[in-house]
Design a protein around this motif. Structure first.
Motif, mmCIF file in Angstrom:
data_model
loop_
_atom_site.group_PDB
_atom_site.id
_atom_site.type_symbol
_atom_site.label_atom_id
_atom_site.label_comp_id
_atom_site.label_asym_id
_atom_site.label_seq_id
_atom_site.Cartn_x
_atom_site.Cartn_y
_atom_site.Cartn_z
ATOM 1 N N HIS A 39 7.434 145.056 28.014
ATOM 2 C CA HIS A 39 7.772 145.166 29.433
ATOM 3 C C HIS A 39 7.373 146.533 29.998
ATOM 4 O O HIS A 39 7.461 146.756 31.197
ATOM 5 C CB HIS A 39 9.282 144.958 29.636
ATOM 6 N N THR A 40 6.985 147.444 29.148
ATOM 7 C CA THR A 40 6.669 148.811 29.568
ATOM 8 C C THR A 40 5.175 149.096 29.423
ATOM 9 O O THR A 40 4.426 148.311 28.843
ATOM 10 C CB THR A 40 7.439 149.834 28.715
ATOM 11 N N ARG A 41 4.770 150.236 29.919
ATOM 12 C CA ARG A 41 3.368 150.642 29.807
ATOM 13 C C ARG A 41 2.913 150.770 28.353
ATOM 14 O O ARG A 41 1.727 150.720 28.070
ATOM 15 C CB ARG A 41 3.157 151.955 30.557
ATOM 16 N N LYS B 247 2.554 146.602 27.645
ATOM 17 C CA LYS B 247 2.426 145.546 28.650
ATOM 18 C C LYS B 247 0.996 145.035 28.708
ATOM 19 O O LYS B 247 0.057 145.813 28.773
ATOM 20 C CB LYS B 247 2.857 146.083 30.021
ATOM 21 N N HIS C 93 3.712 147.310 34.354
ATOM 22 C CA HIS C 93 5.041 147.803 33.989
ATOM 23 C C HIS C 93 6.097 146.979 34.723
ATOM 24 O O HIS C 93 5.922 146.637 35.885
ATOM 25 C CB HIS C 93 5.142 149.278 34.407
ATOM 26 N N PRO D 64 13.624 151.284 25.648
ATOM 27 C CA PRO D 64 12.419 152.090 25.862
ATOM 28 C C PRO D 64 12.403 152.867 27.186
ATOM 29 O O PRO D 64 11.619 153.794 27.343
ATOM 30 C CB PRO D 64 11.284 151.043 25.851
ATOM 31 N N TYR D 65 13.254 152.491 28.112
ATOM 32 C CA TYR D 65 13.301 153.171 29.403
ATOM 33 C C TYR D 65 14.117 154.469 29.345
ATOM 34 O O TYR D 65 14.051 155.290 30.240
ATOM 35 C CB TYR D 65 13.913 152.255 30.459
ATOM 36 N N SER E 69 16.303 147.473 27.355
ATOM 37 C CA SER E 69 16.344 148.671 28.204
ATOM 38 C C SER E 69 16.092 149.953 27.425
ATOM 39 O O SER E 69 15.794 150.996 28.022
ATOM 40 C CB SER E 69 17.712 148.772 28.893
ATOM 41 N N LEU F 292 12.891 148.992 35.192
ATOM 42 C CA LEU F 292 14.197 148.738 34.594
ATOM 43 C C LEU F 292 15.119 147.996 35.554
ATOM 44 O O LEU F 292 15.861 147.105 35.141
ATOM 45 C CB LEU F 292 14.844 150.049 34.141
#
Length: 93
Positions: A18-20, A23, A34, A86-87, A84, A37
């Motif tokens: 879900h993140t860079r 993704k 991206h 990784p954020y 959440s 959150l």
């Protein structure tokens, strides 16, 4: 469901997708780069509220539907909490 190291590792993989960090790379798709959150957190309500009708339509009693709905809600919250990670900045968790 076994909530073991393999399951936790897979949740981490989903989180990273879900993140860079990952993704669009694993599945080779062309999508946004991206997922913020706030979208992950906002996901909890609609995915939890809309399942109740499906549970009710299977012929279970009200008490059983409530138990299944609560189990679903807990599962969704747990997964979003794990996704959440990784954020968060190092040391914030």
């Amino acid at each position: 469901m076994t909530y073991d190291r393999e399951w936790l590792d897979y949740q981490q993989e989903i989180a990273l997708r879900h993140t860079r960090a990952k993704k669009n790379r694993t599945d080779g798709v062309d999508s946004v780069e991206h997922i913020p959150l706030r979208y992950m957190v906002a996901f909890i309500y609609p995915i939890t509220a809309t399942i109740r009708g499906f549970l009710e339509n299977r012929g279970h009693g009200a008490e059983e539907v409530e138990k299944m709905h609560q189990a679903w809600f807990k599962s969704v919250v747990l997964q979003v909490a794990l996704w959440s990670q990784p954020y968060a900045k190092a040391g914030d968790f």
